[in-house]
Design a protein around this motif. Sequence first.
Motif: not given
Ligand code: HEC
Length: 241
Positions: A89, A164, A168, A179, A182, A192, A196, A199, A204, A212, A216, A219, A232
């Motif tokens: 990370q 998808l 980002c 953006l 991470p 992860l 997910f 979220f 979360r 941020y 997420m 999404m 994925v």
């Molecule tokens: C619009 C931009 C965006 C898109 C598109 C996006 N993400 Fe994210 N994602 C983020 C951001 C910003 C964070 C950090 C969230 C936070 O700070 O809590 C994040 C965090 C995550 C995390 C948590 C990581 C951790 O170490 O805790 C996961 C898992 C994740 N994303 C999976 C996905 C997956 C799988 C997809 C596609 C289906 C996706 N994301 C699409 C912006 C995005």
Amino acid sequence: MESVSGHFNLHNFKRYRRLAVVLCSLAVVACSSDQGPSADSEQAAAVAQQLLAKGAGADGKALYQACVACHGDEAQGNQSLGAPSLRNQQSWYLTRQLQAYRSGLRGSHPEDSYGQQMQAIAKTLPDSEAVDAVVTYISAMGSQAAAATLSGDLKRGADYYSNLCGACHGPAAEGIELLQAPALAGVDDWYLERQFIHFRDGIRGANEADKYGYQMAMMADSLPDEAVLRDVLAYIQSLAD
Ligand code: HEC
Ligand code: HEC
């Protein structure tokens, strides 16, 4: 968890006992003049206390001892405790998450028992200086990909990922700081998966103030089911070096 908090308290106790010993010896030196205790000696002790507190707060290695019980001595993580590897990370992300736990933006949902645990620990980091110091210590260990534990259809995972997620999280799931998304490659896949789902289920990132996390969370509805999520994540792990 008893033993973990016990370990942590013991560590704090030792730190303060050390501080107390140093402060007592300073007081003895200051008080051995003929005039007896003066405002100066009190001031010296106060300054020393500040400096020492600052020193302890900036010692990343010492601070990391409070993390070992769950994340391991090399920050490799411990799946049975739900504590992820911190090795792949980026430092900006580790810092931002620690601050999010400290402020209560992350780990406050009643169903987020892992997040609550981590929030309690993060709140023991006294200030931003301490956060920076412990993150610097972790980052200096260098990146190391966590072992994959999930399998899935890589082709299908790649399609969903690039449509998808990649915009980002980056084409190789390496993260995009601009953006604040991470790195996902090389991070524990079981972790992860849980994030997910959290979220998606509003555990979360449901709080709009968590800018941020909220992005997420919006999404996390985009994948049709958990089988696709595993595809994925398996694809993401195949990108790790
Ligand atoms: C619009 C931009 C965006 C898109 C598109 C996006 N993400 Fe994210 N994602 C983020 C951001 C910003 C964070 C950090 C969230 C936070 O700070 O809590 C994040 C965090 C995550 C995390 C948590 C990581 C951790 O170490 O805790 C996961 C898992 C994740 N994303 C999976 C996905 C997956 C799988 C997809 C596609 C289906 C996706 N994301 C699409 C912006 C995005
Ligand atoms: C009691 C066990 C425990 C201790 C001690 C602990 N952690 Fe954690 N940590 C966890 C768990 C469990 C999670 C996953 C939380 C979640 O699901 O939101 C976590 C998550 C994290 C995350 C989020 C990673 C990510 O990719 O989103 C960071 C950063 C972190 N810990 C750093 C630390 C640091 C630094 C320390 C020492 C000051 C520490 N932890 C001590 C259990 C612990």
